[in-house]
Design an enzyme around this catalytic site. Structure first.
Site, PDB file in Angstrom:
ATOM      1  N   ARG A 241       0.850  -1.078  -0.176  1.00 52.94           N
ATOM      2  CA  ARG A 241       0.101   0.105   0.024  1.00 52.94           C
ATOM      3  C   ARG A 241       0.944   1.370   0.090  1.00 52.94           C
ATOM      4  O   ARG A 241       1.902   1.336   0.823  1.00 52.94           O
ATOM      5  CB  ARG A 241      -0.935  -0.058   1.262  1.00 52.94           C
ATOM      6  N   GLU A 270      -4.516   7.335  -4.998  1.00 50.68           N
ATOM      7  CA  GLU A 270      -4.968   6.432  -6.255  1.00 50.68           C
ATOM      8  C   GLU A 270      -6.466   6.660  -6.193  1.00 50.68           C
ATOM      9  O   GLU A 270      -7.243   6.686  -5.291  1.00 50.68           O
ATOM     10  CB  GLU A 270      -4.826   4.944  -5.710  1.00 50.68           C
ATOM     11  N   HIS A 288      -1.796  -0.248  -9.770  1.00 53.65           N
ATOM     12  CA  HIS A 288      -2.441  -0.898  -8.912  1.00 53.65           C
ATOM     13  C   HIS A 288      -2.881  -2.297  -9.409  1.00 53.65           C
ATOM     14  O   HIS A 288      -3.919  -2.334  -9.409  1.00 53.65           O
ATOM     15  CB  HIS A 288      -3.448  -0.264  -7.818  1.00 53.65           C
TER      16      HIS A 288
HETATM   17  N1  LIG Z   1      -1.022  -4.423  -5.146  1.00 54.24           N
HETATM   18  C1  LIG Z   1      -1.972  -5.109  -5.056  1.00 54.24           C
HETATM   19  O1  LIG Z   1      -2.958  -5.425  -6.078  1.00 54.24           O
HETATM   20  C2  LIG Z   1      -2.110  -6.122  -3.909  1.00 54.24           C
HETATM   21  C3  LIG Z   1      -1.792  -5.699  -2.775  1.00 54.24           C
HETATM   22  N2  LIG Z   1      -1.978  -6.323  -1.566  1.00 54.24           N
HETATM   23  C4  LIG Z   1      -1.393  -5.905  -0.295  1.00 54.24           C
HETATM   24  O2  LIG Z   1      -0.450  -6.864   0.524  1.00 54.24           O
HETATM   25  C5  LIG Z   1      -1.145  -6.967   1.739  1.00 54.24           C
HETATM   26  C6  LIG Z   1      -0.418  -8.330   2.312  1.00 54.24           C
HETATM   27  O3  LIG Z   1      -1.430  -9.148   1.842  1.00 54.24           O
HETATM   28  P1  LIG Z   1      -1.086 -10.708   2.558  1.00 54.24           P
HETATM   29  O4  LIG Z   1       0.419 -11.183   2.285  1.00 54.24           O
HETATM   30  O5  LIG Z   1      -2.206 -11.575   2.020  1.00 54.24           O
HETATM   31  O6  LIG Z   1      -1.350 -10.352   4.007  1.00 54.24           O
HETATM   32  P2  LIG Z   1      -0.826 -11.277   5.252  1.00 54.24           P
HETATM   33  O7  LIG Z   1      -1.673 -10.945   6.204  1.00 54.24           O
HETATM   34  O8  LIG Z   1      -0.829 -12.728   4.903  1.00 54.24           O
HETATM   35  O9  LIG Z   1       0.568 -10.791   5.344  1.00 54.24           O
HETATM   36  C7  LIG Z   1       1.053  -9.477   6.038  1.00 54.24           C
HETATM   37  C8  LIG Z   1       2.072  -9.916   6.804  1.00 54.24           C
HETATM   38  O10 LIG Z   1       2.590  -8.699   7.432  1.00 54.24           O
HETATM   39  C9  LIG Z   1       3.093  -8.828   8.748  1.00 54.24           C
HETATM   40  N3  LIG Z   1       3.001  -7.556   9.238  1.00 54.24           N
HETATM   41  C10 LIG Z   1       1.776  -6.758   9.494  1.00 54.24           C
HETATM   42  N4  LIG Z   1       2.190  -5.706  10.313  1.00 54.24           N
HETATM   43  C11 LIG Z   1       3.550  -5.698  10.394  1.00 54.24           C
HETATM   44  C12 LIG Z   1       4.515  -4.969  10.839  1.00 54.24           C
HETATM   45  N5  LIG Z   1       4.210  -3.657  11.521  1.00 54.24           N
HETATM   46  N6  LIG Z   1       5.829  -5.124  10.825  1.00 54.24           N
HETATM   47  C13 LIG Z   1       6.270  -6.391  10.342  1.00 54.24           C
HETATM   48  N7  LIG Z   1       5.280  -7.131   9.668  1.00 54.24           N
HETATM   49  C14 LIG Z   1       4.034  -6.792   9.865  1.00 54.24           C
HETATM   50  C15 LIG Z   1       1.957  -9.905   9.208  1.00 54.24           C
HETATM   51  O11 LIG Z   1       2.563 -10.550  10.569  1.00 54.24           O
HETATM   52  C16 LIG Z   1       1.956 -10.809   7.960  1.00 54.24           C
HETATM   53  O12 LIG Z   1       2.712 -11.895   7.989  1.00 54.24           O
HETATM   54  C17 LIG Z   1      -2.286  -6.732   1.576  1.00 54.24           C
HETATM   55  O13 LIG Z   1      -2.646  -6.095   3.031  1.00 54.24           O
HETATM   56  C18 LIG Z   1      -2.392  -5.591   0.658  1.00 54.24           C
HETATM   57  O14 LIG Z   1      -2.325  -4.342   1.135  1.00 54.24           O
HETATM   58  C19 LIG Z   1      -2.395  -7.647  -1.651  1.00 54.24           C
HETATM   59  C20 LIG Z   1      -2.629  -8.064  -2.681  1.00 54.24           C
HETATM   60  C21 LIG Z   1      -2.674  -7.276  -4.124  1.00 54.24           C
HETATM   61  O1  LIG Z   2      -6.397  -7.280  -2.661  1.00 53.95           O
HETATM   62  C1  LIG Z   2      -5.937  -6.319  -2.399  1.00 53.95           C
HETATM   63  O2  LIG Z   2      -5.587  -5.843  -1.327  1.00 53.95           O
HETATM   64  C2  LIG Z   2      -5.439  -5.505  -3.381  1.00 53.95           C
HETATM   65  O3  LIG Z   2      -4.899  -4.421  -3.427  1.00 53.95           O
HETATM   66  C3  LIG Z   2      -6.206  -5.634  -4.840  1.00 53.95           C
HETATM   67  O4  LIG Z   2      -6.488  -6.952  -4.910  1.00 53.95           O
END
Ligand SMILES: NC(=O)C1=CN([C@@H]2O[C@H](COP(=O)(O)OP(=O)(O)OC[C@H]3O[C@@H](n4cnc5c(N)ncnc54)[C@H](O)[C@@H]3O)[C@@H](O)[C@H]2O)C=CC1
Ligand SMILES: O=C(O)C(=O)CO
Length: 322
Positions: A241, A270, A288
Site C-alpha cells: 500500500r 489512487e 495498482h
Molecule cells: N498491489 C495489489 O494489488 C495487492 C496488494 N496487496 C497488499 O498486500 C498486503 C499483504 O497481503 P497478504 O500477504 O495476503 O497479507 P498477510 O496478512 O498474509 O501478510 C502480511 C504480513 O505482514 C506482517 N505484518 C503486519 N504488520 C507488520 C509490521 N508492523 N511489521 C512487520 N510485519 C508486519 C504480518 O505478520 C503478516 O505476516 C495486503 O494487506 C494488501 O495491502 C495484496 C494483494 C494485491
Molecule cells: O486485494 C488487495 O488488497 C488489493 O490491493 C487488490 O487486489
C-alpha cells in the site's frame, strides 16, 4: 414456501462469471457504469441492501459505517487488504467483514517481480525510449542497470504474498531476508534469514519488497530515516500500500541516487499516483494491478461469494475478519 433472495450491492464491475453466480443467489444491484461512488452515493446505495461486495476503492470509514442501515449485515470485500474498512467501527455495529486472501498471492508476487526487474533493469525508461522513437544510440555503457541475481532480497511482512514473492526471488538466486511480526516456522522460512527489527532488515536489503498491510503501525514506515539505512543504490519495491511510504522522502532518495530505483504498484493517492514520482526516470510504475489477472479476478469474486453464501447459510465465513 419461496424465501426471497438477499439483496447484494456490487459497486464495481466484476467478471461475468462472478456476476452470473451472484445473480443465482442474490438480488444483485450493480453500479451500471463502474464509477467510484462518492461517500454520499455509497451510503445511499447501501440503504436498500442486506450485503455489499466492495473493492478497495469503496471506503467504509467510521462515519460511512455509522450511516449504514441495520439490515446491512456483511461487507464481503473483493480484496485481501482491508485498510479501506474501519474494522472496529464495523464490529461495534455487528457488521461482519470478510476479505479474499490466498487466491491473489501468486498474481501479486508476479507483479512484485515485474516491479523489481522493471526498476533494476530500467524497464519503463527503455520502453518509452523505443516507443517514442528516441532509440538512436547504442554502446556498452548505454542503459546499464543493476543485476539482481545473487543479491539480497528483503521482505518486509512475510505473510501470504511475502512468502510467495520470496519463492519467486529465490528463482533469481537471491538470498532471502525478512522481518515479520513473528518469526516463521523453519518449513515456511526455507532458510530465509529472520531480522527481529525493521532497521536490521533494511541494512542488508539490496532489494526491499514491502508486503505488510497498511495500518497505523506501518504508515510511513519507509521514510527518510529508514531509506538511509538501505545499502547504497538499493531498490525499493512496493506492491502493498502507498501509505507505507513517505513519497517525498522516496523522491529525495531517488533524486540523489542514494536509492538506485523504485518499482511501485501502489501510491498514497489512487488512482493517479504521484506526478513528482512520474518525473523520475528511475521509477517503474504500475496502476495498482497486483491481482489483475483473469484467473485471479474470477477467484477473488468467487471467494467473496463463498463468504457471503456461508454467512447467509448461517455458517462462519472462511475469511471472517470481524
Ligand atoms: N498491489 C495489489 O494489488 C495487492 C496488494 N496487496 C497488499 O498486500 C498486503 C499483504 O497481503 P497478504 O500477504 O495476503 O497479507 P498477510 O496478512 O498474509 O501478510 C502480511 C504480513 O505482514 C506482517 N505484518 C503486519 N504488520 C507488520 C509490521 N508492523 N511489521 C512487520 N510485519 C508486519 C504480518 O505478520 C503478516 O505476516 C495486503 O494487506 C494488501 O495491502 C495484496 C494483494 C494485491
Ligand atoms: O486485494 C488487495 O488488497 C488489493 O490491493 C487488490 O487486489
Amino acid at each position: 414456501m419461496m424465501t426471497s433472495k438477499p439483496t447484494l450491492l456490487i459497486p464495481r464491475k466484476l467478471a461475468d462469471a462472478v456476476l452470473e453466480r451472484a445473480r443465482d443467489t442474490y438480488d444483485v444491484i450493480l453500479n451500471a457504469d463502474d464509477h467510484v461512488f462518492t461517500r454520499e452515493a455509497l451510503i445511499a446505495a447501501c440503504q436498500t441492501v442486506d450485503a455489499v461486495l466492495p473493492c478497495h476503492s469503496e471506503h467504509f470509514s467510521a462515519d460511512v459505517i455509522a450511516a449504514l442501515p441495520d439490515r446491512l449485515r456483511i461487507i464481503a470485500n473483493h480484496s485481501v487488504g482491508v485498510d479501506h474498512v474501519d474494522l472496529p467501527a464495523a464490529k461495534a455495529r455487528g457488521i461482519v467483514v470478510t476479505n479474499t486472501p490466498d487466491v491473489l498471492s501468486d498474481a501479486t508476487a508476479e507483479i512484485a517481480m515485474l516491479c523489481m526487474l522493471g526498476a533494476a533493469r530500467r524497464g519503463s525508461e527503455g520502453d518509452r525510449m523505443v516507443r517514442e522513437g528516441r532509440w538512436n544510440f547504442w554502446s556498452p555503457s548505454f542503459m546499464v542497470g543493476r543485476q539482481v541475481t545473487g543479491r539480497r532480497f528483503g521482505v518486509l511482512g512475510m505473510g501470504r504474498v511475502g512468502q510467495i514473492t520470496a519463492d519467486r526471488a529465490r528463482g533469481f538466486g537471491m538470498e532471502i531476508h525478512y522481518h515479520n511480526r513473528s518469526r516463521l516456522s523453519p518449513d515456511k522460512e526455507k532458510g530465509a534469514v529472520f531480522h527481529d527489527t525493521v532497521d536490521s532488515l533494511l541494512a542488508v536489503s539490496d532489494v526491499l519488497s514491502l508486503h505488510c498491510p497498511a495500518s497505523p503501525n506501518t504508515t510511513g514506515l519507509i521514510n527518510a530515516r529508514t531509506l538511509a539505512l538501505l545499502p547504497e543504490r538499493a531498490i525499493l519495491v512496493n506492491t502493498a500500500r502507498g501509505a507505507l511510504v513517505d513519497e517525498d522522502a522516496l523522491i529525495a532518495a531517488l533524486q540523489s541516487g542514494r536509492l538506485f530505483a523504485a518499482g511501485l504498484d501502489v501510491f498514497r493517492s489512487e488512482p493517479g499516483g504521484n506526478p513528482a514520482l512520474a518525473q523520475l526516470n528511475n521509477v517503474f510504475m504500475l496502476p495498482h494491478i497486483g491481482s489483475a489477472t483473469f484467473e485471479t479476478r474470477d477467484a477473488m469474486g468467487f471467494r467473496a461469494l463463498d463468504n457471503l453464501d456461508s454467512f447467509f447459510a448461517g455458517t462462519a465465513p472462511l475469511d471472517r475478519l470481524v
